[in-house]
Scaffold this motif. Sequence first.
Motif, PDB file in Angstrom:
ATOM      1  N   LYS A   1       1.532  -0.705  -0.045  1.00  0.00           N
ATOM      2  CA  LYS A   1       0.230  -0.077   0.266  1.00  0.00           C
ATOM      3  C   LYS A   1       0.616   1.532   0.130  1.00  0.00           C
ATOM      4  O   LYS A   1       1.773   1.350   0.846  1.00  0.00           O
TER       5      LYS A   1
ATOM      6  N   GLU B   1      -3.259   6.297   0.880  1.00  0.00           N
ATOM      7  CA  GLU B   1      -4.592   6.208   1.675  1.00  0.00           C
ATOM      8  C   GLU B   1      -5.130   7.198   2.026  1.00  0.00           C
ATOM      9  O   GLU B   1      -4.799   8.071   2.520  1.00  0.00           O
TER      10      GLU B   1
ATOM     11  N   LEU C   1      -7.891   3.494  -1.797  1.00  0.00           N
ATOM     12  CA  LEU C   1      -6.444   2.936  -1.489  1.00  0.00           C
ATOM     13  C   LEU C   1      -5.688   2.459  -2.577  1.00  0.00           C
ATOM     14  O   LEU C   1      -6.226   2.661  -4.124  1.00  0.00           O
TER      15      LEU C   1
ATOM     16  N   TYR D   1      -2.415   0.618  -4.061  1.00  0.00           N
ATOM     17  CA  TYR D   1      -1.307  -0.776  -3.986  1.00  0.00           C
ATOM     18  C   TYR D   1      -0.416  -0.685  -5.192  1.00  0.00           C
ATOM     19  O   TYR D   1      -0.992   0.097  -6.535  1.00  0.00           O
TER      20      TYR D   1
END
Length: 190
Positions: free
Chosen positions: A165, A168, A182, A184
Amino acid sequence: MALPKLNIIVAACKGNGIGNQGRLPWFLPAEMRYFREVTQERREELLNTCERNAVIMGRKTYESIPDRFKPLKNRWNLIVSNTLTQDDFKEHSTDQIVVVKSFSEALERIAKNGKIDKTWVIGGNGIYQEAMKLPLIEYIYFTRIDAEFACDVFFPEIDNNCFEKIRESEEHNENNLNYRFLIYKRKSEK
């Protein structure tokens, strides 16, 4: 012919549910705007060119899109289907919609096109599962909805050995639902 790097975009509730009976179980207009903006965003150096982004989706995902938004504008829509044909979309040019028989055929068509900036995988479940098995995925844009819904299709678990990640957002609230954006990124091979 090099296959394109891929990005995934998905919204999921607790338990990774992404849909129920061919529809989204929630109504989040701001999240849909985010989807539109992210999947249309191109690199700055390409803004004044004819290059655009591609979106790969399954038939059920395409059918779940409200008619007024079909095809997804300013993106090349590739629909993976064993039941639809190009003749089902006679009113649209192949610059807007292309029907392919497999995910791998979609990737080949994008690679041959030569005028695609970013490629987005937008669902559904089978398409996500196939994409997640490939090392071509660079980023996953994941909207985490902090609620439970009855769902019959799910997003695969994100493998923390392969993805980290990197971003956020703050919490958003819309229609009494909390959610976060989020991002990634695939971990680099060591």
